[in-house]
Design a protein around this motif. Structure first.
Motif, PDB file in Angstrom:
ATOM      1  N   LEU A 111      -3.345   4.818 -21.842  1.00 33.90           N
ATOM      2  CA  LEU A 111      -2.848   3.832 -22.798  1.00 33.90           C
ATOM      3  C   LEU A 111      -3.440   2.446 -22.598  1.00 33.90           C
ATOM      4  CD1 LEU A 111       0.947   4.802 -22.888  1.00 33.90           C
ATOM      5  CD2 LEU A 111      -0.848   5.427 -24.518  1.00 33.90           C
ATOM      6  N   THR A 112      -3.757   2.090 -21.356  1.00 34.74           N
ATOM      7  CA  THR A 112      -4.202   0.727 -21.061  1.00 34.74           C
ATOM      8  C   THR A 112      -5.640   0.678 -20.560  1.00 34.74           C
ATOM      9  OG1 THR A 112      -1.930   0.113 -20.508  1.00 34.74           O
ATOM     10  CG2 THR A 112      -3.679  -1.343 -19.734  1.00 34.74           C
ATOM     11  N   VAL A 119       0.837  -1.200   0.000  1.00 36.59           N
ATOM     12  CA  VAL A 119       0.000   0.000   0.000  1.00 36.59           C
ATOM     13  C   VAL A 119       0.873   1.252   0.000  1.00 36.59           C
ATOM     14  CG1 VAL A 119      -1.694   1.319   1.317  1.00 36.59           C
ATOM     15  CG2 VAL A 119      -1.950  -1.154   1.092  1.00 36.59           C
ATOM     16  N   ASP A 120       1.911   1.264   0.831  1.00 34.75           N
ATOM     17  CA  ASP A 120       2.829   2.409   0.851  1.00 34.75           C
ATOM     18  C   ASP A 120       3.549   2.560  -0.482  1.00 34.75           C
ATOM     19  OD1 ASP A 120       2.061   2.829   3.443  1.00 34.75           O
ATOM     20  OD2 ASP A 120       3.811   1.840   4.329  1.00 34.75           O
ATOM     21  N   LEU A 121       3.880   1.457  -1.113  1.00 32.29           N
ATOM     22  CA  LEU A 121       4.544   1.507  -2.404  1.00 32.29           C
ATOM     23  C   LEU A 121       3.631   2.105  -3.468  1.00 32.29           C
ATOM     24  CD1 LEU A 121       7.141   0.712  -3.943  1.00 32.29           C
ATOM     25  CD2 LEU A 121       6.039  -1.485  -4.456  1.00 32.29           C
ATOM     26  N   LEU A 122       2.348   1.807  -3.387  1.00 31.18           N
ATOM     27  CA  LEU A 122       1.391   2.378  -4.335  1.00 31.18           C
ATOM     28  C   LEU A 122       1.326   3.893  -4.194  1.00 31.18           C
ATOM     29  CD1 LEU A 122      -0.743   1.620  -6.494  1.00 31.18           C
ATOM     30  CD2 LEU A 122      -2.431   1.549  -4.654  1.00 31.18           C
ATOM     31  N   ALA A 123       1.470   4.386  -2.973  1.00 34.92           N
ATOM     32  CA  ALA A 123       1.445   5.836  -2.755  1.00 34.92           C
ATOM     33  C   ALA A 123       2.664   6.522  -3.336  1.00 34.92           C
ATOM     34  CB  ALA A 123       1.347   6.139  -1.255  1.00 34.92           C
ATOM     35  N   ALA A 124       3.755   5.774  -3.546  1.00 33.98           N
ATOM     36  CA  ALA A 124       4.987   6.379  -4.055  1.00 33.98           C
ATOM     37  C   ALA A 124       5.046   6.434  -5.570  1.00 33.98           C
ATOM     38  CB  ALA A 124       6.198   5.604  -3.531  1.00 33.98           C
ATOM     39  N   VAL A 125       4.078   5.837  -6.257  1.00 32.05           N
ATOM     40  CA  VAL A 125       4.081   5.846  -7.723  1.00 32.05           C
ATOM     41  C   VAL A 125       3.763   7.258  -8.211  1.00 32.05           C
ATOM     42  CG1 VAL A 125       2.990   4.919  -9.798  1.00 32.05           C
ATOM     43  CG2 VAL A 125       3.379   3.441  -7.811  1.00 32.05           C
ATOM     44  N   PRO A 126       4.541   7.835  -9.125  1.00 37.24           N
ATOM     45  CA  PRO A 126       4.265   9.193  -9.620  1.00 37.24           C
ATOM     46  C   PRO A 126       2.922   9.260 -10.340  1.00 37.24           C
ATOM     47  CG  PRO A 126       6.503   8.516 -10.183  1.00 37.24           C
ATOM     48  CD  PRO A 126       5.809   7.294  -9.659  1.00 37.24           C
ATOM     49  N   SER A 127       2.278  10.407 -10.239  1.00 36.86           N
ATOM     50  CA  SER A 127       0.949  10.565 -10.831  1.00 36.86           C
ATOM     51  C   SER A 127       0.976  10.437 -12.348  1.00 36.86           C
ATOM     52  CB  SER A 127       0.357  11.914 -10.428  1.00 36.86           C
ATOM     53  OG  SER A 127       1.179  12.979 -10.880  1.00 36.86           O
ATOM     54  N   VAL A 128       2.090  10.829 -12.978  1.00 40.50           N
ATOM     55  CA  VAL A 128       2.152  10.737 -14.433  1.00 40.50           C
ATOM     56  C   VAL A 128       2.128   9.275 -14.877  1.00 40.50           C
ATOM     57  CG1 VAL A 128       4.676  10.753 -14.507  1.00 40.50           C
ATOM     58  CG2 VAL A 128       3.371  11.577 -16.466  1.00 40.50           C
ATOM     59  N   VAL A 129       2.645   8.374 -14.056  1.00 37.87           N
ATOM     60  CA  VAL A 129       2.601   6.949 -14.380  1.00 37.87           C
ATOM     61  C   VAL A 129       1.150   6.463 -14.350  1.00 37.87           C
ATOM     62  CG1 VAL A 129       3.344   4.651 -13.654  1.00 37.87           C
ATOM     63  CG2 VAL A 129       4.930   6.579 -13.529  1.00 37.87           C
ATOM     64  N   PHE A 130       0.404   6.867 -13.336  1.00 38.10           N
ATOM     65  CA  PHE A 130      -1.012   6.524 -13.295  1.00 38.10           C
ATOM     66  C   PHE A 130      -1.739   7.067 -14.531  1.00 38.10           C
ATOM     67  CE2 PHE A 130      -0.209   6.159  -8.676  1.00 38.10           C
ATOM     68  CZ  PHE A 130      -0.775   4.911  -8.454  1.00 38.10           C
ATOM     69  N   GLY A 131      -1.422   8.307 -14.900  1.00 42.38           N
ATOM     70  CA  GLY A 131      -2.084   8.900 -16.048  1.00 42.38           C
ATOM     71  C   GLY A 131      -1.774   8.179 -17.344  1.00 42.38           C
ATOM     72  N   ALA A 179      -8.162   3.062 -20.421  1.00 42.91           N
ATOM     73  CA  ALA A 179      -9.227   3.674 -21.221  1.00 42.91           C
ATOM     74  C   ALA A 179      -9.693   2.768 -22.365  1.00 42.91           C
ATOM     75  CB  ALA A 179      -8.765   5.029 -21.762  1.00 42.91           C
ATOM     76  N   PRO A 180      -8.807   2.139 -23.157  1.00 47.35           N
ATOM     77  CA  PRO A 180      -9.299   1.228 -24.200  1.00 47.35           C
ATOM     78  C   PRO A 180     -10.077   0.041 -23.645  1.00 47.35           C
ATOM     79  CG  PRO A 180      -7.025   1.859 -24.637  1.00 47.35           C
ATOM     80  CD  PRO A 180      -7.349   2.354 -23.263  1.00 47.35           C
ATOM     81  N   ILE A 181      -9.645  -0.476 -22.490  1.00 43.88           N
ATOM     82  CA  ILE A 181     -10.385  -1.587 -21.883  1.00 43.88           C
ATOM     83  C   ILE A 181     -11.757  -1.130 -21.408  1.00 43.88           C
ATOM     84  CG2 ILE A 181     -10.375  -3.222 -19.960  1.00 43.88           C
ATOM     85  CD1 ILE A 181      -7.326  -3.264 -20.139  1.00 43.88           C
ATOM     86  N   LEU A 182     -11.782   0.031 -20.751  1.00 45.04           N
ATOM     87  CA  LEU A 182     -13.050   0.540 -20.230  1.00 45.04           C
ATOM     88  C   LEU A 182     -14.014   0.919 -21.345  1.00 45.04           C
ATOM     89  CD1 LEU A 182     -11.931   2.774 -17.221  1.00 45.04           C
ATOM     90  CD2 LEU A 182     -12.970   0.511 -17.159  1.00 45.04           C
ATOM     91  N   GLN A 183     -13.523   1.287 -22.502  1.00 40.92           N
ATOM     92  CA  GLN A 183     -14.423   1.640 -23.604  1.00 40.92           C
ATOM     93  C   GLN A 183     -15.355   0.477 -23.922  1.00 40.92           C
ATOM     94  OE1 GLN A 183     -12.390   2.782 -27.173  1.00 40.92           O
ATOM     95  NE2 GLN A 183     -14.271   3.412 -28.233  1.00 40.92           N
ATOM     96  N   HIS A 184     -14.825  -0.729 -23.952  1.00 37.13           N
ATOM     97  CA  HIS A 184     -15.659  -1.911 -24.200  1.00 37.13           C
ATOM     98  C   HIS A 184     -16.668  -2.113 -23.077  1.00 37.13           C
ATOM     99  CE1 HIS A 184     -16.841  -5.998 -25.198  1.00 37.13           C
ATOM    100  NE2 HIS A 184     -16.397  -6.415 -24.016  1.00 37.13           N
ATOM    101  N   TRP A 185     -16.204  -1.997 -21.843  1.00 35.64           N
ATOM    102  CA  TRP A 185     -17.112  -2.191 -20.709  1.00 35.64           C
ATOM    103  C   TRP A 185     -18.129  -1.061 -20.612  1.00 35.64           C
ATOM    104  CZ3 TRP A 185     -17.511  -6.668 -18.330  1.00 35.64           C
ATOM    105  CH2 TRP A 185     -16.441  -7.555 -18.380  1.00 35.64           C
ATOM    106  N   GLY A 238     -13.784   6.137 -23.719  1.00 38.81           N
ATOM    107  CA  GLY A 238     -12.976   5.627 -22.610  1.00 38.81           C
ATOM    108  C   GLY A 238     -12.298   6.722 -21.821  1.00 38.81           C
ATOM    109  N   ARG A 239     -12.021   7.866 -22.447  1.00 38.22           N
ATOM    110  CA  ARG A 239     -11.484   9.022 -21.727  1.00 38.22           C
ATOM    111  C   ARG A 239     -12.670   9.854 -21.256  1.00 38.22           C
ATOM    112  NH1 ARG A 239      -7.155  12.076 -25.257  1.00 38.22           N
ATOM    113  NH2 ARG A 239      -6.901  13.134 -23.249  1.00 38.22           N
ATOM    114  N   SER A 240     -12.937   9.825 -19.969  1.00 37.40           N
ATOM    115  CA  SER A 240     -14.189  10.389 -19.465  1.00 37.40           C
ATOM    116  C   SER A 240     -14.043  10.788 -18.007  1.00 37.40           C
ATOM    117  CB  SER A 240     -15.316   9.352 -19.592  1.00 37.40           C
ATOM    118  OG  SER A 240     -15.031   8.218 -18.778  1.00 37.40           O
ATOM    119  N   LEU A 241     -15.090  11.394 -17.475  1.00 33.71           N
ATOM    120  CA  LEU A 241     -15.146  11.741 -16.066  1.00 33.71           C
ATOM    121  C   LEU A 241     -15.051  10.491 -15.193  1.00 33.71           C
ATOM    122  CD1 LEU A 241     -18.077  14.324 -16.302  1.00 33.71           C
ATOM    123  CD2 LEU A 241     -15.693  14.879 -15.787  1.00 33.71           C
ATOM    124  N   PHE A 242     -15.712   9.429 -15.629  1.00 37.13           N
ATOM    125  CA  PHE A 242     -15.706   8.191 -14.855  1.00 37.13           C
ATOM    126  C   PHE A 242     -14.312   7.570 -14.830  1.00 37.13           C
ATOM    127  CE2 PHE A 242     -16.679   3.793 -13.840  1.00 37.13           C
ATOM    128  CZ  PHE A 242     -17.674   3.920 -12.882  1.00 37.13           C
TER     129      PHE A 242
END
Length: 342
Positions: free
Chosen positions: A153-154, A136-148, A156-162, A190-194
């Protein structure tokens, strides 16, 4: 009168007199240090207030050219067109996108955070607690740009189908069908508020989890043992002792996560869709105040720059309002339980 009793009383008075003298003497010797420490802590507190005041003053001054002449249009309209012959700066769409994506993030992050905190504090064996806390602490250390980047890239395309499937299933339902869809129907791109809310939920989960876990651990062991001794199940014990004891600190953790979600910039800018609109369709693209500032500040001048700084002022005020509301909620809860909500 009993001589022995009189001797005991005189001895007690002597001990009390010596203790009083020693206490006064200690207080006298510590007085200069106490005064200096008091002034130091007061100065630290005033520094925070001064910094907040300077931030508010400087940003408001920079945004004043727009706020002075177009306050109503700036706050209560959603048209954002800096390139028009008469530029239009409406912040409503950005405020809406910021609030909606942050609320979605909190809705998803809070149950997960509470579940992780309860597992670590109440259910996990001792050998498993440390690895879970570390992850959990390691997840907090991940830079926000990596999450973005991962989101755009990964995820949003998956969520578009769902999103397409969810929109088809929810379409006949009156209110849910409108929420779980994009403008014009379907699931959108897939790029959305949700999607932005999901990424923000992933980012604020470690913050809420750490605070919630620490608050849960402050529950007195005697209260939990007493509840179990009375025949409560473990869940009944958690509900009757851990949750009531921890709700003030838990509220603070949720608010800290909400503030992080509202102020997140890069991750939100990559996945929210950069479309200024007020819509009830969560699968539609939107925009947030922090994201538009990051995307457009480099090319802004004059009133355009002042309008972007004005968005920063609105975000600053919005976070203060959220904290005041939360403070009121905590205070009311504290009064109801006969404690002081601090």
């Amino acid at each position: 009168m009993n001589p022995h009793s009189s001797t005991v009383e005189e001895s007690d008075r002597g001990v009390l007199r010596r203790a009083t003298v020693e206490r006064v003497g200690l207080r006298g010797r510590r007085a200069p240090g106490d005064a200096a420490f008091r002034m130091l802590t007061l100065g630290c507190a005033l520094v925070v207030l001064v910094l907040l005041g300077l931030i508010a003053l400087s940003t408001t001054r920079e945004a004043w050219p727009v706020l002075r002449h177009r306050t109503g249009n700036f706050l209560f309209t959603q048209t954002w067109n800096p390139q028009a012959g008469r530029p239009l700066f409406g912040s409503l769409g950005f405020v809406y996108g910021t609030v909606i994506s942050s609320v979605v993030a909190v809705v998803f992050a809070v149950p997960v955070s509470v579940g992780i905190a309860l597992f670590v504090t109440e259910y996990a064996p001792r050998w498993l607690r440390r690895p879970v806390v570390f992850l959990v602490d390691l997840l907090a250390a991940v830079p926000s740009v990596v999450f973005g980047l991962w989101g755009v890239l990964t995820l949003a395309p998956i969520l578009q189908h769902w999103f397409d499937r969810a929109a088809g299933v929810a379409h006949p339902i009156p209110i849910i069908g409108s929420l779980l869809s994009a403008n014009g129907g379907g699931g959108g791109s897939g790029r959305s508020l949700f999607t932005c809310g999901l990424i923000l939920a992933l980012m604020i989960t470690p913050i809420i989890t750490v605070i919630t876990r620490e608050v849960f651990e402050t529950t007195p062991a005697g209260q939990k043992e007493a509840a179990l001794a009375l025949g409560c199940t473990r869940w009944e014990m958690i509900r009757s002792t851990v949750f009531p004891h921890s709700r003030h600190g838990f509220t603070g953790g949720v608010l800290l996560g909400l503030g992080r979600a509202m102020g997140e910039t890069i991750a939100a800018a990559l996945v929210i869709g950069s479309s200024v609109q007020v819509t009830r369709h969560l699968f539609s693209p939107g925009d947030s105040m922090a994201a538009v500032i990051a995307n457009q500040f480099g090319e802004s001048t004059g009133d355009f720059r002042a309008a972007l700084i004005g968005l920063g002022v609105v975000l600053f005020v919005l976070t203060i309002i959220v904290n005041l509301i939360a403070r009121a909620i905590v205070g009311n809860a504290a009064e109801a339980t006969g404690t002081i909500g601090r």
